[in-house]
Scaffold this motif. Structure first.
Motif, short mmCIF file in Angstrom:
data_model
loop_
_atom_site.label_atom_id
_atom_site.label_comp_id
_atom_site.label_asym_id
_atom_site.label_seq_id
_atom_site.Cartn_x
_atom_site.Cartn_y
_atom_site.Cartn_z
N UNK A 107 4.80 -26.14 14.99
CA UNK A 107 3.66 -26.29 15.53
C UNK A 107 2.87 -27.39 14.69
N UNK A 108 2.76 -28.19 13.81
CA UNK A 108 1.96 -28.76 13.27
C UNK A 108 2.86 -30.58 13.98
N UNK A 109 4.01 -30.26 13.17
CA UNK A 109 5.12 -31.46 13.28
C UNK A 109 5.48 -31.79 14.68
N UNK A 110 5.44 -33.72 14.11
CA UNK A 110 5.68 -34.38 15.34
C UNK A 110 6.21 -35.78 14.89
N UNK A 111 6.70 -36.55 15.89
CA UNK A 111 7.30 -37.40 15.92
C UNK A 111 6.44 -38.36 16.78
N UNK A 112 6.22 -39.97 16.57
CA UNK A 112 5.36 -40.12 17.44
C UNK A 112 5.20 -41.79 16.93
N UNK A 113 5.24 -42.89 18.18
CA UNK A 113 5.78 -43.76 18.00
C UNK A 113 4.15 -44.35 16.96
N UNK A 114 3.94 -45.62 16.25
CA UNK A 114 2.49 -46.00 15.64
C UNK A 114 2.49 -47.66 16.04
N UNK A 169 8.98 -22.31 23.62
CA UNK A 169 8.89 -21.92 22.00
C UNK A 169 7.56 -20.21 22.09
N UNK A 170 6.86 -20.18 21.02
CA UNK A 170 6.22 -19.24 20.63
C UNK A 170 4.87 -19.02 21.60
N UNK A 171 4.96 -19.75 21.63
CA UNK A 171 3.76 -20.25 22.50
C UNK A 171 3.63 -20.45 24.32
N UNK A 172 4.61 -20.43 24.37
CA UNK A 172 5.32 -20.55 25.99
C UNK A 172 4.02 -21.03 27.48
N UNK A 173 4.04 -21.81 27.13
CA UNK A 173 3.65 -23.28 27.97
C UNK A 173 4.63 -24.42 28.18
N UNK A 195 1.36 -30.40 7.69
CA UNK A 195 2.52 -31.57 7.99
C UNK A 195 2.76 -32.41 6.92
N UNK A 196 1.88 -33.20 6.64
CA UNK A 196 2.30 -33.93 5.91
C UNK A 196 2.65 -33.92 3.98
N UNK A 197 3.61 -34.03 4.04
CA UNK A 197 3.72 -33.56 2.20
C UNK A 197 4.31 -34.80 0.97
#
Length: 715
Positions: free
Chosen positions: A113-120, A699-703, A197-199
């Motif tokens: 839901x909150x977490x993602x991987x990305x290029x920075x 997933x739970x949001x069905x989109x 998501x940031x721990x």
């Protein structure tokens, strides 16, 4: 067939004429053309001087504006014109505190839901050059250090930082391993239920990084099939269901200079939660929030990071549960002398001021209403800026008050839902407002609330709403017995005639601490307006257990989720059905997630009232759902078996009446497909006919792609 088509066309033409030649709403317009989504102002950030702010425009430009004049001062970054080798659409950005660098986020790939991987990408505002944060794959959670010279990030379950002066990368942890050890990011259940998501967190002096370590090796795994190849893949992840073991969580602090890591003392009990950590402004002092497994006792610890020793600053206990232990729970003041705590101790959520010795100094806010969110804290003038529902349960207004509870002022000027972004010097704020019948409007104000100018008012969307004949969403109170009234909204057909009989379609969520009856613009209203144009009355009721009305109302469903909520929806439907213009034989209900759960209960336990229902992604047995959420409201199934079983729809399949459509995504990591599969089996064994539809790999949001259009066509 020709006659039937002609007759239907005539009815449609008549409906258009009755609605004053309005253009009819269609699913195509709503879910393919997205005509009713509002424009917004993305990524508002105040600059250090408090006189300028930046925004993200069109996913490619970072633009600097002057608060006072609104004149476009400077394009800080343009992906097309800067010559920077930044790939992908910019989804987020951050300025370093010294405002010499930008950190850009692109190529986002969501995990949960909150977490993602990305290029920075790191963009130097002085040289105009950009560089990739790390060339090997994607990363997570990149953030500047306060001094702007370093960036921490997570990769492959380990924590790293990059020194921007010499471009070296230091690996802080080495034991990260998928489905075993996570450093610097939360496990699935912490992310979902504690909402972060940031721990990890930089210390204010940039000398240390405090971080979570999750040992999830003993947490049971859930297998989810992904149908995307000749032989489907299995996605296996850790998911602690009600009553099951959690990750072992420890808090560690890494010293940048020495390279040493020290564990903080969070007590001898390991079957507990650490919902947040926050640095105080005192050197080497880390705040740690500790919550017991039953979630009815919370402690605020202060840890000495050089030794790891901790002491309890304050504690609170509750007969039922304590929640909202999130980013808004604890604030340390910049002078290092005080902290603020959010508490429901008075029966309503309010803020309280404490000394750093743990002494309660008094309430900051008080009354029979609730604080919704802290917007900003002015440490210099000792002022709290917040939103609350003081004017009405379904409204949100912006207020300011001193730490001692005096000089409270309302800043927002329009009734509805307000939220504000303040400048660093608190001389200005940008207010976002909407109400149930008007889309968002962004306005700039001075510190006294005076309107300076309008930044975005969604004029075109407002025009489109009028052209499509939206009717007014009305608020009302519904009596349901025992001197109890429930807040509701209702949408009537545009040609409403009180002498006619209309079918009623109820929308429900109804979960604990939720709120659907809110005075704001809801994109989903377009679909409800479409139903109203087809001659259906649409209503939504906030049952007991929902938010905004204080502790007694919110926690009345404790240990028996579903019981009182179903009674309230049934009684509300009976009341509405008793109105002269509602056809009580044609009452339907639908909901998603907890609302799907409620729909199933209403069609079984409330089966004499509802003639149809649509249940999307429902929980059907509380034993199947995650432990943090479920145990907060129900305790463990071992301790409350009847509470779990008496109001789980799976145990009432034989009571089903009316037509049912059951929908689920096969890749729902939150409410697992298992819920609908097991429910279906019970319906089959009880010889109950129903319709069912599943969405592959959703997933739970069905989109995604054509999915939402298809789903609402099915509905």
């Amino acid at each position: 067939m020709v006659y039937r088509i002609a007759f239907c066309y005539a009815l449609l033409l008549q409906a258009v004429m009755l609605s004053g030649q309005h253009s009819p709403l269609t699913l195509e317009k709503i879910y393919r053309q997205h005509l009713f989504y509002p424009s917004s102002i993305e990524g508002i950030r105040s600059m250090a001087d408090g006189e300028h702010y930046t925004v993200l425009e069109s996913g490619r430009c970072i633009v600097k504006y002057d608060y006072k004049t609104g004149i476009d001062k400077q394009v800080l970054f343009d992906a097309k014109q800067s010559g920077a080798a930044v790939s992908g659409r910019i989804s987020d950005y951050a300025l370093s505190d010294d405002e010499t660098r930008l950190l850009l986020t692109t190529e986002v790939s969501h995990i949960y839901r909150h977490s993602f991987q990305a290029r920075y990408w790191i963009y130097d505002l002085q040289t105009g050059k950009a560089q990739s944060l790390c060339d090997s794959g994607r990363q997570q959670l990149a953030t500047f250090s306060p001094d702007g010279n370093k960036i921490a990030f997570v990769k492959d379950n380990n924590l790293f930082f990059k020194n921007l002066n010499d471009l070296s990368i230091t690996q802080i942890t080495n034991d990260g391993r998928f489905n075993h050890i996570i450093n610097g990011a939360p496990d699935w259940v912490y992310e979902e239920e504690f909402g972060f998501s940031q721990a990890y967190s930089w210390s204010p002096d940039s000398r240390s990084i405090a971080f979570y370590r999750f040992d999830e090796s003993q947490v049971k795994e859930f297998d989810m099939m992904l149908y995307n190849e000749l032989y489907p893949n299995v996605s296996r992840f850790k998911y602690p269901k009600a009553g099951e073991d959690n990750s072992l969580v420890s808090i560690l602090v890494y010293d940048i200079e020495s390279g040493d890591t020290r564990q903080m003392d969070t007590g001898s009990e390991t079957d507990q939660y650490i919902p947040r950590i926050k640095w105080s402004m005192l050197p080497g002092k880390l705040g740690i929030i500790r919550l017991n497994r039953l979630q009815n006792k919370v402690d605020v610890l202060i840890a000495e990071t050089t030794t790891g020793k901790s002491t309890v600053l304050c504690s609170e206990e509750n007969k039922q549960y304590l929640s909202r232990i999130d980013d808004n729970y604890l604030f340390f003041t910049d002078d290092g002398k005080h902290f603020l705590i959010l508490s429901p101790r008075s029966g309503y959520y309010h803020y309280y001021l404490y000394s750093m010795q743990g002494k309660l100094l008094g309430p900051i806010t008080q009354g029979n209403w609730e604080v919704a969110e802290v917007l900003a804290i002015d440490n210099v003038n000792r002022m709290l800026y917040y939103t609350s529902n003081e004017s009405a349960v379904y409204n949100k207004d912006v207020y300011t008050v001193r730490f001692d509870g005096t000089d409270k002022k309302i800043l927002s000027t329009r009734t509805g839902t307000n939220r504000a972004e303040f400048s660093k010097n608190f001389a200005w704020y940008i207010n976002e407002w909407s109400d149930a019948n008007n889309p968002p409007c962004y306005t700039l104000h001075n510190k006294n609330g005076k309107l300076i100018r309008t930044l975005e008012d969604n004029t075109e969307l407002s025009k489109r709403i009028r052209e499509h004949g939206f009717t007014t969403k009305e608020f009302m109170r519904i009596p349901v017995g025992n001197n109890l009234e429930l807040y509701a909204y209702i949408i009537k057909p545009p040609d409403f005639d009180s002498t006619r009989k209309y079918p009623l379609f109820m929308s429900v969520y109804g979960g604990p601490e939720s709120q659907d009856v809110i005075n704001n613009y809801d994109v989903g209203m377009a679909w409800q307006q479409m139903l109203a144009q087809q001659g259906i009355v649409v209503a939504c009721v906030d049952n007991r257990g929902t938010d905004g009305r204080g502790e007694a109302f919110r926690k009345s469903t404790y240990m028996q989720l579903g019981k009182l909520e179903t009674e309230d929806q049934v009684n509300a439907a009976r009341y509405l059905g008793s109105l002269s213009w509602i056809d009580e034989s044609r009452i339907g209900i639908w909901g998603w997630s907890y609302g799907g759960y409620m729909t199933l209960l209403c069609l079984t336990r409330g089966a004499d009232v509802f003639s149809m229902g649509i249940s999307v992604a429902p929980v059907t047995n509380w034993r199947f759902y995650d432990n943090i959420y479920t145990e907060r409201y129900m305790r463990k199934p071992q301790d409350n078996p009847n509470g779990y079983d008496d109001n789980s729809p799976i145990n009432h399949a034989g009571e089903l009446k009316g037509k049912l459509l059951l929908v689920h995504g096969t890749a729902d990591d939150n409410v697992h497909l298992q819920n609908s599969v097991e429910m279906s089996e019970q319906f089959i064994q009880e010889n109950k006919q129903f319709q069912q539809f599943f969405y592959p790999n959703k997933n739970h949001s069905i989109y995604g792609g054509n999915t939402r259009y298809h789903l609402f066509s099915m509905i």
